[in-house]
Design a protein around this motif. Structure first.
Motif, short mmCIF file in Angstrom:
data_model
loop_
_atom_site.label_atom_id
_atom_site.label_comp_id
_atom_site.label_asym_id
_atom_site.label_seq_id
_atom_site.Cartn_x
_atom_site.Cartn_y
_atom_site.Cartn_z
N SER A 94 0.83 -1.21 0.00
CA SER A 94 0.00 0.00 0.00
C SER A 94 0.87 1.27 0.00
N GLU A 95 2.16 1.07 0.24
CA GLU A 95 3.13 2.17 0.34
C GLU A 95 2.75 3.19 1.42
N GLN A 96 2.02 2.70 2.42
CA GLN A 96 1.70 3.52 3.60
C GLN A 96 2.03 2.68 4.83
N VAL A 97 2.51 3.33 5.87
CA VAL A 97 2.79 2.60 7.10
C VAL A 97 1.52 2.52 7.94
N GLY A 98 1.24 1.36 8.47
CA GLY A 98 0.07 1.20 9.35
C GLY A 98 0.53 1.02 10.79
N GLU A 99 -0.25 1.50 11.72
CA GLU A 99 0.09 1.29 13.14
C GLU A 99 -0.92 0.34 13.77
N THR A 100 -0.40 -0.63 14.49
CA THR A 100 -1.26 -1.68 15.05
C THR A 100 -2.24 -1.14 16.09
N GLU A 101 -1.72 -0.39 17.05
CA GLU A 101 -2.53 -0.02 18.22
C GLU A 101 -3.82 0.73 17.86
N PRO A 102 -3.76 1.80 17.01
CA PRO A 102 -5.01 2.51 16.67
C PRO A 102 -6.03 1.61 15.98
N MET A 103 -5.54 0.68 15.15
CA MET A 103 -6.44 -0.23 14.42
C MET A 103 -7.14 -1.19 15.38
N VAL A 104 -6.37 -1.71 16.33
CA VAL A 104 -6.95 -2.63 17.32
C VAL A 104 -7.97 -1.89 18.18
N ASN A 105 -7.67 -0.62 18.49
CA ASN A 105 -8.62 0.19 19.27
C ASN A 105 -9.94 0.38 18.53
N ILE A 106 -9.85 0.63 17.21
CA ILE A 106 -11.07 0.77 16.38
C ILE A 106 -11.88 -0.52 16.46
N PHE A 107 -11.17 -1.64 16.32
CA PHE A 107 -11.84 -2.95 16.35
C PHE A 107 -12.54 -3.17 17.70
#
Length: 308
Positions: free
Chosen positions: A185-198
């Motif tokens: 995707s050529e973008q960096v993803g961060e785990t913590e914010p995504m897990v919080n959304i989930f």
């Protein structure tokens, strides 16, 4: 000093579901790897790594745990001598960069470590997972411990539930047309914010119902098909899973890829799913015809993971 190599991992199936105790299947990915090294002249990336390892050392030193202890003296001495983690694993891409680091620190400094060569009973696997979860929480706030476990053992791992994990035999690769691939995707993803959304979404009864009745169902079917080498059924189930993820996990899919995702489902050229927590990094692709998928996705960087 030069430590052994630890590989990246790919969670083929089970992202988010494993938080809620559904099945998962993780495999080592040997294209990326990392190892502990020492240099007298630290600069740039190696200097930053050494500084981060000092922070990780403090985390390890503060772990008040009955399940593991470390040779902190040796760890600190090596840091003072210029130890750093030399890694080709991209960070924030969902392929386990922190997992490989955790595995290498455990391998080097844990007292009475469980080795890969001994008989890996379920108890030992769960103990390792628990240790790695404690260690990796430094990076993500909350960790299942699966990434380091996969990296440490360098074996495919089948997660049946939180309390039931086992090494899995996966069918050997064939020289067929089908493939599993990574889409950058050529973008960096961060785990913590995504897990919080989930976790916030899980407060919604409708979302919880979808996870248990649709997401987990398709995920479990995909894992079964993959392990049995039933490619025909696999693609039907992956397509269903791809639809469910697109509909319910939009915040985890970078905006620029919503159309790309839809296009795969519409044309059947490929099907996409999350790789790790999403939000950037890699997206995982499945196709019955890799050449066709490459043509459809010619504007993007693809990496081959597995051939059917």
């Amino acid at each position: 000093m030069k430590g052994p190599l630890f590989y990246a991992k790919i969670l083929l199936f089970g992202e988010y579901g494993i938080i809620k105790d559904s099945k998962g299947l993780a495999i080592p990915f040997n294209a990326y790897r990392g190892a502990l090294k020492t240099s007298k002249n630290l600069e740039g990336i190696s200097k930053k790594s050494n500084e981060n390892l000092y922070k990780f050392y403090n985390h390890i030193a503060s772990l008040n745990s009955d399940v593991v202890s470390f040779n902190l003296e040796a760890f600190k001495k090596d840091l003072e001598n210029g130890m750093y983690f030399d890694s080709s694993i991209p960070q924030g891409y969902g392929v386990g960069s922190s997992g490989a680091l955790v595995a290498s620190i455990y391998d080097n400094y844990a007292d009475d470590k469980i080795t890969v060569l001994e008989n890996l009973t379920r108890e030992k696997l769960l103990k390792l997972k628990e240790i790695f979860s404690l260690m990796e929480s430094f990076f993500h706030g909350k960790s299942s411990g699966l990434d380091p476990l996969n990296s440490y053992l360098s074996l495919p791992i089948l997660i049946n539930s939180k309390e039931n994990i086992e090494p899995a035999g996966i069918p050997s690769q064939k020289k067929g047309k089908g493939a599993v691939f990574l889409l950058d995707s050529e973008q960096v993803g961060e785990t913590e914010p995504m897990v919080n959304i989930f976790m916030n979404k899980m407060k919604n009864e409708g979302f919880r119902k979808m996870i248990s009745e649709e997401f987990a169902l398709h995920t479990d079917a995909c894992i079964e098909n993959f392990l049995q080498g039933d490619v025909k059924s696999l693609f039907g189930n992956v397509k269903s899973l791809s639809k469910v993820v697109l509909k319910n996990f939009k915040p985890m899919i970078p905006d620029a890829f919503h159309k790309v995702w839809e296009n795969g489902i519409a044309t059947n050229d490929y099907y996409l799913k999350l790789c790790g927590s999403g939000g950037g990094g890699y997206i995982l692709g499945f196709t019955e015809n890799y050449k066709k998928a490459q043509e459809s996705l010619k504007d993007y960087k693809l990496e081959l993971v597995y051939r059917f």
